[in-house]
Design a protein around this motif. Structure first.
Motif, short mmCIF file in Angstrom:
data_model
loop_
_atom_site.label_atom_id
_atom_site.label_comp_id
_atom_site.label_asym_id
_atom_site.label_seq_id
_atom_site.Cartn_x
_atom_site.Cartn_y
_atom_site.Cartn_z
N GLU A 33 0.72 -1.15 -0.02
CA GLU A 33 0.07 -0.43 -0.33
C GLU A 33 1.03 1.35 -0.02
O GLU A 33 2.04 1.62 0.69
N LYS A 34 1.04 2.37 -1.47
CA LYS A 34 1.30 3.12 -1.48
C LYS A 34 0.98 4.43 -0.12
O LYS A 34 0.22 4.61 0.06
N LYS A 35 1.97 4.46 0.53
CA LYS A 35 2.26 6.29 1.13
C LYS A 35 2.32 7.73 0.69
O LYS A 35 3.28 7.90 0.11
N ALA A 36 1.61 8.56 1.56
CA ALA A 36 2.32 10.17 1.28
C ALA A 36 1.90 10.47 2.77
O ALA A 36 1.57 10.37 3.23
N ILE A 95 1.58 15.98 8.40
CA ILE A 95 2.36 16.66 9.03
C ILE A 95 2.17 18.10 9.26
O ILE A 95 1.88 18.11 8.11
N THR A 96 2.13 18.43 10.48
CA THR A 96 1.63 20.15 10.56
C THR A 96 2.34 21.24 11.67
O THR A 96 3.73 19.94 12.53
N TYR A 138 -10.15 13.79 7.02
CA TYR A 138 -9.90 12.51 5.98
C TYR A 138 -9.18 11.76 6.44
O TYR A 138 -8.84 10.85 5.67
N GLN A 139 -9.51 11.15 7.86
CA GLN A 139 -8.83 9.95 8.83
C GLN A 139 -8.07 9.97 8.18
O GLN A 139 -7.74 8.75 8.14
N VAL A 140 -6.75 10.55 8.98
CA VAL A 140 -5.49 10.00 7.89
C VAL A 140 -4.53 9.47 8.67
O VAL A 140 -5.11 9.54 10.05
N HIS A 141 -3.77 8.92 8.41
CA HIS A 141 -3.39 6.92 9.43
C HIS A 141 -3.18 7.63 10.27
O HIS A 141 -2.60 7.14 11.80
N ASP A 142 -1.78 8.97 10.66
CA ASP A 142 -1.42 9.56 11.24
C ASP A 142 -1.17 11.06 11.08
O ASP A 142 -0.53 11.66 9.57
N GLU A 177 10.69 9.34 5.21
CA GLU A 177 12.13 8.30 5.02
C GLU A 177 11.72 6.93 6.41
O GLU A 177 11.45 5.91 5.50
N VAL A 178 10.72 7.55 7.47
CA VAL A 178 10.98 6.64 8.35
C VAL A 178 9.49 5.39 7.83
O VAL A 178 9.96 4.76 7.80
N ILE A 179 8.42 5.97 7.59
CA ILE A 179 7.05 5.85 7.47
C ILE A 179 7.37 4.60 5.99
O ILE A 179 6.12 3.80 5.34
N LYS A 180 8.58 5.13 4.93
CA LYS A 180 8.41 4.59 4.06
C LYS A 180 7.74 5.30 2.47
O LYS A 180 6.51 4.61 2.02
#
Length: 231
Positions: free
Chosen positions: A5-8, A35-36, A57-61, A115-118
């Protein structure tokens, strides 16, 4: 979560442009991370609105990064209370609302997070068309930083590229609004006014650009303004 699963990572300021980027990243099928930055700006409203947009948007993190350094060094009307927020744009000069190297630092932090979350993508809402003349909103800056990230991060050295995407870079504010409405971006949750009050002033550089965008897009801005004549 699927392994492929691709992440942004979306740099989410709480404003119109970053919210539009969130809508675009969602449409592209990314697992959303936000990220804010709480960087000592004049008000906390944009951080609070960013939280609401992330929830929508129910962001994952959703990471909120505190950087007091900007307030400590000042040099911008957005971080230094001794510098007034200008009410009119000066097309011939970089405005007092420019925060020194802000996007350079923000995007570097976003790259580290990615980078950390790929994550393979970083979205930021900079525009090279309807913008305030900030040097760190230009296409050449983004191109240069993309190159630097490829040189500076382990993920990229190993051949797994992370790219900064600027889908609004060639769009006018009206084009951005039109695109966002098509994507059902919740503009009523966004904030743009540099003064950060419940009712936008309608006079600062950011309000002026926003109002111009909605007017040219042929629709009404859903946020409240102090002066109803500007709506």
């Amino acid at each position: 979560m699927k392994k492929n699963e691709k992440k942004a990572v979306v740099v989410l300021s709480g404003g119109l442009d970053s919210a539009t980027c969130m809508g675009i990243a969602e449409k592209e099928g990314y697992m959303l991370h936000a990220i804010t930055f709480d960087y000592g700006q004049r008000h906390s409203r944009e951080v609070e609105q960013a939280k609401k947009i992330a929830a929508h948007y129910q962001v994952h993190d959703h990471r909120i990064v505190n950087i007091e350094f900007f307030k400590e060094i000042g040099g911008s009307a957005l971080t230094d209370e001794h510098i007034d927020v200008p009410k009119k744009m000066n097309q011939d000069a970089i405005p007092a609302t420019y925060v020194p190297a802000r996007n350079l630092i923000f995007l570097s932090c976003a790259a580290a997070y990615a980078e950390v979350i790929k994550a393979e993508a970083i979205y930021t809402g900079v525009s090279g068309v309807d913008y305030s003349g900030y040097p760190d909103c230009r296409p050449e800056f983004i191109d240069s930083l993309n190159h630097t990230i490829r040189l500076a991060t382990k993920r990229n050295i190993e051949g797994k590229k992370t790219n900064i995407y600027t889908p609004l870079i060639n769009l006018s504010k009206a084009d951005t609004v039109t695109l966002g409405l098509r994507l059902h971006v919740p503009y009523e949750l966004t904030t743009s006014c540099y003064n950060g009050e419940e009712y936008a002033c309608g006079e600062c550089d950011s309000c002026t650009l926003r109002l111009k965008g909605f007017k040219e897009a042929g629709c009404k801005d859903p946020i409240p303004y102090k002066n109803t004549q500007v709506i």
